[in-house]
Each structure stands twice: as C-alpha cells, then as structure tokens.
Design a protein around this motif. Structure first.
Motif, PDB file in Angstrom:
ATOM      1  N   GLN A  67      25.878  25.620  47.580  1.00  0.00           N
ATOM      2  CA  GLN A  67      26.988  24.665  47.503  1.00  0.00           C
ATOM      3  C   GLN A  67      28.319  25.417  47.428  1.00  0.00           C
ATOM      4  O   GLN A  67      29.305  25.037  48.062  1.00  0.00           O
ATOM      5  N   VAL A  68      28.347  26.500  46.648  1.00  0.00           N
ATOM      6  CA  VAL A  68      29.475  27.433  46.642  1.00  0.00           C
ATOM      7  C   VAL A  68      29.042  28.658  47.429  1.00  0.00           C
ATOM      8  O   VAL A  68      28.056  29.311  47.088  1.00  0.00           O
ATOM      9  N   ALA A  69      29.769  28.956  48.508  1.00  0.00           N
ATOM     10  CA  ALA A  69      29.395  30.093  49.356  1.00  0.00           C
ATOM     11  C   ALA A  69      29.668  31.410  48.660  1.00  0.00           C
ATOM     12  O   ALA A  69      28.867  32.358  48.740  1.00  0.00           O
ATOM     13  N   SER A  70      30.804  31.494  47.989  1.00  0.00           N
ATOM     14  CA  SER A  70      31.166  32.713  47.269  1.00  0.00           C
ATOM     15  C   SER A  70      32.265  32.380  46.279  1.00  0.00           C
ATOM     16  O   SER A  70      32.973  31.375  46.416  1.00  0.00           O
ATOM     17  N   ALA A  71      32.397  33.239  45.283  1.00  0.00           N
ATOM     18  CA  ALA A  71      33.415  33.032  44.259  1.00  0.00           C
ATOM     19  C   ALA A  71      34.020  34.362  43.864  1.00  0.00           C
ATOM     20  O   ALA A  71      33.320  35.383  43.814  1.00  0.00           O
ATOM     21  N   GLY A  72      35.314  34.338  43.595  1.00  0.00           N
ATOM     22  CA  GLY A  72      36.016  35.500  43.094  1.00  0.00           C
ATOM     23  C   GLY A  72      36.640  35.165  41.758  1.00  0.00           C
ATOM     24  O   GLY A  72      37.486  34.273  41.669  1.00  0.00           O
ATOM     25  N   GLN A 117      26.290  39.229  36.283  1.00  0.00           N
ATOM     26  CA  GLN A 117      26.153  40.595  36.796  1.00  0.00           C
ATOM     27  C   GLN A 117      24.993  40.702  37.785  1.00  0.00           C
ATOM     28  O   GLN A 117      23.880  40.281  37.516  1.00  0.00           O
ATOM     29  N   GLY A 118      25.301  41.236  38.954  1.00  0.00           N
ATOM     30  CA  GLY A 118      24.291  41.409  39.991  1.00  0.00           C
ATOM     31  C   GLY A 118      24.065  40.204  40.873  1.00  0.00           C
ATOM     32  O   GLY A 118      23.199  40.233  41.752  1.00  0.00           O
ATOM     33  N   VAL A 119      24.832  39.134  40.680  1.00  0.00           N
ATOM     34  CA  VAL A 119      24.652  37.913  41.482  1.00  0.00           C
ATOM     35  C   VAL A 119      25.307  38.090  42.845  1.00  0.00           C
ATOM     36  O   VAL A 119      26.479  38.479  42.934  1.00  0.00           O
ATOM     37  N   PRO A 120      24.579  37.832  43.934  1.00  0.00           N
ATOM     38  CA  PRO A 120      25.184  37.952  45.272  1.00  0.00           C
ATOM     39  C   PRO A 120      26.322  36.951  45.457  1.00  0.00           C
ATOM     40  O   PRO A 120      26.329  35.866  44.860  1.00  0.00           O
ATOM     41  N   HIS A 121      27.282  37.334  46.282  1.00  0.00           N
ATOM     42  CA  HIS A 121      28.401  36.458  46.663  1.00  0.00           C
ATOM     43  C   HIS A 121      29.293  36.092  45.479  1.00  0.00           C
ATOM     44  O   HIS A 121      29.968  35.058  45.488  1.00  0.00           O
ATOM     45  N   LEU A 122      29.281  36.936  44.455  1.00  0.00           N
ATOM     46  CA  LEU A 122      30.126  36.717  43.280  1.00  0.00           C
ATOM     47  C   LEU A 122      30.916  37.998  43.026  1.00  0.00           C
ATOM     48  O   LEU A 122      30.344  39.033  42.663  1.00  0.00           O
ATOM     49  N   ILE A 123      32.224  37.927  43.232  1.00  0.00           N
ATOM     50  CA  ILE A 123      33.100  39.087  43.075  1.00  0.00           C
ATOM     51  C   ILE A 123      33.812  38.976  41.729  1.00  0.00           C
ATOM     52  O   ILE A 123      34.428  37.944  41.428  1.00  0.00           O
ATOM     53  N   LEU A 124      33.720  40.036  40.941  1.00  0.00           N
ATOM     54  CA  LEU A 124      34.233  40.016  39.580  1.00  0.00           C
ATOM     55  C   LEU A 124      35.304  41.091  39.388  1.00  0.00           C
ATOM     56  O   LEU A 124      35.174  42.203  39.901  1.00  0.00           O
ATOM     57  N   SER A 125      36.344  40.743  38.631  1.00  0.00           N
ATOM     58  CA  SER A 125      37.320  41.740  38.199  1.00  0.00           C
ATOM     59  C   SER A 125      37.692  41.443  36.752  1.00  0.00           C
ATOM     60  O   SER A 125      37.658  40.286  36.326  1.00  0.00           O
ATOM     61  N   PRO A 126      38.031  42.473  35.960  1.00  0.00           N
ATOM     62  CA  PRO A 126      38.124  42.329  34.495  1.00  0.00           C
ATOM     63  C   PRO A 126      39.456  41.798  33.985  1.00  0.00           C
ATOM     64  O   PRO A 126      40.132  42.437  33.176  1.00  0.00           O
ATOM     65  N   HIS A 127      39.847  40.611  34.444  1.00  0.00           N
ATOM     66  CA  HIS A 127      41.082  39.939  34.016  1.00  0.00           C
ATOM     67  C   HIS A 127      42.286  40.873  34.174  1.00  0.00           C
ATOM     68  O   HIS A 127      43.080  41.050  33.249  1.00  0.00           O
ATOM     69  N   ILE A 128      42.411  41.430  35.384  1.00  0.00           N
ATOM     70  CA  ILE A 128      43.491  42.375  35.642  1.00  0.00           C
ATOM     71  C   ILE A 128      44.483  41.843  36.672  1.00  0.00           C
ATOM     72  O   ILE A 128      45.307  42.600  37.194  1.00  0.00           O
ATOM     73  N   GLY A 129      44.419  40.536  36.949  1.00  0.00           N
ATOM     74  CA  GLY A 129      45.335  39.971  37.933  1.00  0.00           C
ATOM     75  C   GLY A 129      46.786  40.242  37.599  1.00  0.00           C
ATOM     76  O   GLY A 129      47.591  40.538  38.480  1.00  0.00           O
TER      77      GLY A 129
END
Length: 312
Positions: A250-255, A271-283
């Motif tokens: 339903q969600v193709a990918s998430a950042g 952690q380790g989930v495909p199509h899930l891009i993570l960054s450590p609250h550094i926007g």
C-alpha cells in the motif's frame, strides 16, 4: 545559583559561537548531548536559570518548578512539542521558537528523501556495490506530473512545495492556519491529501489532535503505492501501521527522519525493512541551520528577558 551572573541553560552540549557572543552577560550551562528529564531538573535546581534553550530532551513542569527565576524557554528549532506549554503558561513562562531558521535545511532533507524513494537510490547503490547491474530490470518513478500532498504549510512546507513545483509536480496542501499561499500550492481538505497524492510529505507540528495522523485507516485511504516522507515529528505516524502498509505494498516506500522514540534503539522493527529509508533526525542539522537556530534561539530569549526588565 553557582555564579553571580544569571544563567542560560542549554539542553545540549554546545551552541554556535555567534549565539554565545550574544550571551556575554550570562553564564551558559550545558546539559550534554543526551540529557534525561532528571538531568534537566537537576541542573535547573542547581543553577536556577532565567532562560532555557532547548536542543535535546524535554522541559516539563518539574524542571520549571525547580527554576523559580525562569522567564523564558526558547526552542533551538521550530517544534515545541518537547516543552510542556500548558505548565509554562500556568507559571507565566514564555515559550518561543526559532521558526523558519532551519526551513531550508529540513525542506532539502524532505526533497532528498522523496527523490531517494522515487529513484531507489539506496537499494541500487547497495546492489551496485554488491556487483549487480540492474539496468535491464529496474524502473524508477518519474515525479514530474505527479501530485505531492503536504500536511503543514509553514516555512518548511512552503519551501518544499516550491522545490516540488519547480520539478513539475502538482502541489496540494492542507493547513487550516496557513494564509496567503503562493499560487503553486492548491489548498485542499485533508481527505483530498489521502485520496489524490502520489507522495505525502508531513510538515506540521505534533499535537494531541494529530498524533498518529498516519494510521491504518488513513494509509488505507491513500493511493496504492504512495510514497511517504516525514521530516516533522515521529508521533505523526503509527509505526506499526506503516510497517504493515509497506509489507502489503500500500505504501511503496517511505523516507523518515523522525521517530516516535529517539534515539532509535538497536533492534527497532524499522531496521532492515526494504523500501524504508531512515535518517537520524538530521534534517535541520546543517552548519547554516545550526548557526541560524542558535542565533534565533538566543535573540528570542533575550527579547523576552528585555521585556521583563522593562516591565519591572
């Protein structure tokens, strides 16, 4: 108090030098890189600050009660959900924020996450480093002509909208408080965001009313294959529901740049989930934003203190 000078407490380990230069008449006390609630309360009790600049951790009623001289709590950034604003109001303590100081940085991070999701940047990079060449089998998503739906149209949301418009995307947005929007943003009801957007990007503060705004029900109403970007607050997203939506397609990918509990602990389900891009609250963590937020936080606090002095 530990010194003759009145104290500024910074809930972090540092502050930009130009911001410190504004505080020469004060003693500046640092709480460290990851202060706990107890750390902040203890420092308030020890130093009785007149001002707190909030970088990390939470400032609640206990901290305010421990600092009878406290006049202002100034956020080193735009989101004030880590400050108990009701307690501050009850005690006559002003809460201020560096609104817009990190707008460019966070909007750019949102753009980077959207592009990384649409273009499979992370997975293709990993495949290339592993020796694969997927040109014959991979197709990315073209964003030009597609619709991005923004929840929150403050300084960050509008900056991101301008970049999306420049890419040829249709920009729709929901924000009941936004006025005088530029022509390239079409205001719509919240339901239209879920129904019409190919990309949903969150840019609103976290409140009791919108906690878990993205949940199983709202995600189910989105277009199948939607991209989700969150650079606002982790509490806006029901993390278990997002994992299920990613698993089902339903969600193709998430950042995501922000999470319900920070820092993220080892073994987190993301952690380790495909199509899930993570960054450590550094926007908002760039050199320019660090300077801008520090200066704004210091100036905002000093303005409040000056008004108290004049009133006295």
């Amino acid at each position: 108090m530990s010194a003759a000078k009145p104290v500024f407490l910074v809930t972090g380990a540092d502050l930009a030098r130009p911001a410190l230069d504004l505080l020469n008449d004060f003693e500046v006390v640092y709480a460290g890189k990851a202060p706990s609630d107890d750390d902040i309360v203890g420092l308030c009790r020890q130093h009785d600050p007149v001002a707190i600049i909030v970088r990390y951790g939470k400032v609640g009623d206990a901290a305010m009660a421990a600092a009878p001289s406290l006049k202002v709590i100034s956020k080193h950034g735009s989101g004030t959900d880590t400050i108990d604003k009701a307690a501050a109001q009850a005690r006559g303590i002003k809460v201020v924020a560096a609104v817009g100081a990190n707008a460019a940085a966070v909007a750019e991070q949102a753009l980077a996450l959207m592009l990384a999701c649409a273009k499979s940047v992370v997975s293709l990079n990993e495949r290339m480093h592993a020796g694969h060449w997927d040109k014959a089998t991979h197709k990315s998503l073209e964003l030009a002509g597609r619709t991005v739906g923004l929840v929150g149209l403050g300084a960050i949301g509008q900056r991101f909208a301008k970049m999306a418009d420049a890419m040829g995307m249709r920009v729709i947005g929901f924000d009941p408080y936004a006025k005088d929007l530029p022509d390239f943003i079409t205001p719509v009801p919240l339901d239209a965001i879920w129904r019409d957007a190919d990309v949903v990007s969150l840019h609103c503060p976290l409140t009791d009313d919108n906690r878990n705004l993205l949940n199983a029900q709202t995600l189910a109403r989105c277009k199948r294959g939607v991209i989700l970007v969150n650079t606002a607050r982790g509490g806006l997203v029901d993390e278990a529901a997002l994992l299920e939506a990613l698993s089902s397609g339903q969600v193709a990918s998430a950042g995501l740049d922000t999470f319900q509990v920070e820092p993220m602990s080892a073994g987190h389900p993301f952690q380790g989930v495909p199509h899930l891009i993570l960054s450590p609250h550094i926007g908002g963590v760039t050199g320019d934003a660090y300077l801008n937020m520090g200066l704004a936080a210091a100036r905002n606090a000093l303005d409040v203190l000056e008004r108290h002095t004049v009133a006295a």
